[in-house]
Enzyme design. Structure first.
Site, short mmCIF file in Angstrom:
data_model
loop_
_atom_site.label_atom_id
_atom_site.label_comp_id
_atom_site.label_asym_id
_atom_site.label_seq_id
_atom_site.Cartn_x
_atom_site.Cartn_y
_atom_site.Cartn_z
N ASN A 234 34.36 5.98 -35.94
CA ASN A 234 33.33 7.22 -35.60
C ASN A 234 34.33 8.43 -35.73
O ASN A 234 35.45 8.85 -35.24
CB ASN A 234 33.06 6.96 -33.87
CG ASN A 234 32.43 8.32 -33.46
OD1 ASN A 234 31.34 8.72 -33.69
ND2 ASN A 234 33.02 9.19 -32.79
N GLU A 235 33.72 9.45 -36.50
CA GLU A 235 34.19 10.86 -36.80
C GLU A 235 35.64 10.74 -37.21
O GLU A 235 36.45 11.33 -36.42
CB GLU A 235 33.90 11.64 -35.65
CG GLU A 235 32.44 11.72 -35.31
CD GLU A 235 32.00 13.03 -34.49
OE1 GLU A 235 32.95 13.52 -33.85
OE2 GLU A 235 31.05 13.14 -34.14
N HIS B 298 36.78 4.33 -31.61
CA HIS B 298 36.21 5.60 -31.36
C HIS B 298 37.20 6.55 -30.63
O HIS B 298 37.26 6.63 -29.27
CB HIS B 298 34.80 5.54 -30.29
CG HIS B 298 33.87 6.62 -30.42
ND1 HIS B 298 32.57 6.47 -30.46
CD2 HIS B 298 34.34 8.08 -30.02
CE1 HIS B 298 32.08 7.69 -29.96
NE2 HIS B 298 33.04 8.76 -29.88
#
Ligand code: NOJ
Length: 413
Positions: free
Chosen positions: A155-156, A111
């Site tokens: 994440n993203e 993340h």
């Protein structure tokens, strides 16, 4: 909320955080970073020491799921090193507290942060990040497979790669390095494919392991109907941030690495003379109001785009979906409650139309360190008073509202 929104009995009603944003005491590329408002992540919400208290808050909220990160830099001091037992034990204790509270964990492996030795080797531009990540994932899954069955590798990745190499917002703060952006996405997609395979092969304690990425989805458009160049830029942005990324992670043989698709949905960005009409781009609330663009403190809200996106993903990929993040940052709690209600309505309508959505994670459990914006963006179900060294948590009205939804399994009269 007027009317009933009924959700399946086993639907996950959760909330989410990430290590750098809440834990404090991390040693990664964010440690020495000072945000626009002067904030830094060195203590953050001190979740590192206060996770038991925070699990109690989750119980009070009535969530049955928690999307949490495990900070890679705590667990491996060097490539292919054994996992740090003390740090692992702390996460195991957190997972056990969640279990006692009947809260299902979804664990995020990456993340927006890396161990210092990854950064020193050139970060995700260096292909050696791929085997290092896969080694980490394999060891962590072996250690936690009896406790965790929901795994979120990246994440993203689009946000990470664009803010590091295109937009200069995240360390190492480079701008307009398109080839680097592309390379980071390609390396992460390969790491996801290999780690995904390892996770699925590892088995687990009764439950079949599930694995996926969390894709941020921003839809891009032109504010003025006949602004040809804004339409063009929107199409290029859509290709670079959405299409290319999904093709890399879910195209061809890589499709089978994922058992679900995670969706982080906040809204849209409409372009006006090449400028995105969103507060994060420095456009004032007054100006946005004049133009009729409805925003929280970050992005334009677009609930109907949420439903449309879910239908599109369902048709295109046929994978079960988790809403790995949705939330709004604003000091106007009525606004946040309205925003949540509107998005849950869209979610429910998409599910009525056959879209297989398994859970919803509100971003975020706590007000926290919002990267380049520091502590100025308030996303928490619980507010945190950062001016008080005791970092007191307090239930917000949005928290109470969401709690009602969680406790009633989505049904709020
Ligand atoms: C997505 C990111 O995953 C998270 O770290 C961030 O705080 C929220 N969006 C809000 O911007």
């Amino acid at each position: 909320m007027a009317g009933d929104l009924k959700f399946p009995k086993d639907f996950l009603w959760g909330t989410a955080t990430s290590p750098t944003q809440v834990e404090g005491h991390v040693t990664n590329e964010w440690t020495d970073y000072v945000a626009a408002d002067g904030g830094h992540c060195r203590v953050a919400c001190d979740h590192y020491h206060r996770y038991e208290e925070d699990v109690n808050w989750m119980s009070r909220l009535g969530v049955n799921a928690y999307r949490m990160g495990i900070e890679w830099s705590r667990l491996q001091a060097a490539p292919f090193a054994p996992l740090n037992q003390k740090e692992l034990d702390r996460y195991i204790h957190l997972l056990d507290c969640l279990k006692t509270a009947n809260i299902t964990p979804m664990v995020v492996l990456h993340h927006f942060s890396n161990p210092p030795w990854i950064t020193a080797a050139g970060g995700w531009l260096n292909p050696s990040a791929v085997p290092a990540f896969v080694d980490y994932a394999t060891k962590l899954v072996a250690a936690l497979k009896e406790r965790v069955y929901l795994w979120n590798t990246f994440n993203e990745p689009d946000t990470y790669a664009s803010l590091t190499y295109l937009l200069g917002g995240f360390p190492p703060f480079h701008k307009w390095r398109f080839a680097s952006y592309r390379k980071v996405i390609k390396h992460m997609a390969e790491a996801h494919a290999q780690a995904g395979r390892a996770i699925r092969n590892a088995g687990g304690g009764g439950k079949t392991p599930e694995v996926g990425i969390a894709k941020n989805w921003t839809s891009f458009g032109a504010f003025r109907a006949f602004a040809v160049w804004d339409h063009f830029l929107a199409a290029v942005s859509h290709y670079a941030f959405n299409r290319f990324v999904l093709d890399e992670f879910l195209g061809g043989r890589r499709r089978e690495a994922s058992t679900f698709l995670g969706v982080n949905y906040y809204g849209r960005a409409r372009l006006n003379h090449f400028q995105a009409l969103v507060p994060t781009n420095g456009v004032s609330h007054e100006r946005l109001k004049q133009l009729g663009v409805v925003c929280d403190d970050m992005f334009e809200r677009h609930p109907s785009g949420f439903g449309a996106l879910l239908r599109k993903f369902h048709q295109r990929y046929g994978l079960p979906i988790y809403i790995t993040e949705h939330g709004a940052a604003s000091s106007d709690e009525d606004f946040r409650i309205r925003d949540l209600t509107e998005h849950l309505r869209e979610l429910r309508a998409a599910m009525d139309g056959g879209v297989d959505v398994r859970g919803f994670f509100y971003w975020s459990l706590l007000d926290n360190f919002e990267w380049q914006f520091g502590y100025s963006k308030k996303f928490g179900l619980l507010s945190v008073d950062f001016s008080d060294a005791a970092l007191p948590r307090k239930m917000t009205r949005v928290g109470e509202f969401y709690s009602g939804i969680c406790k009633a399994g989505g049904t709020v009269a």
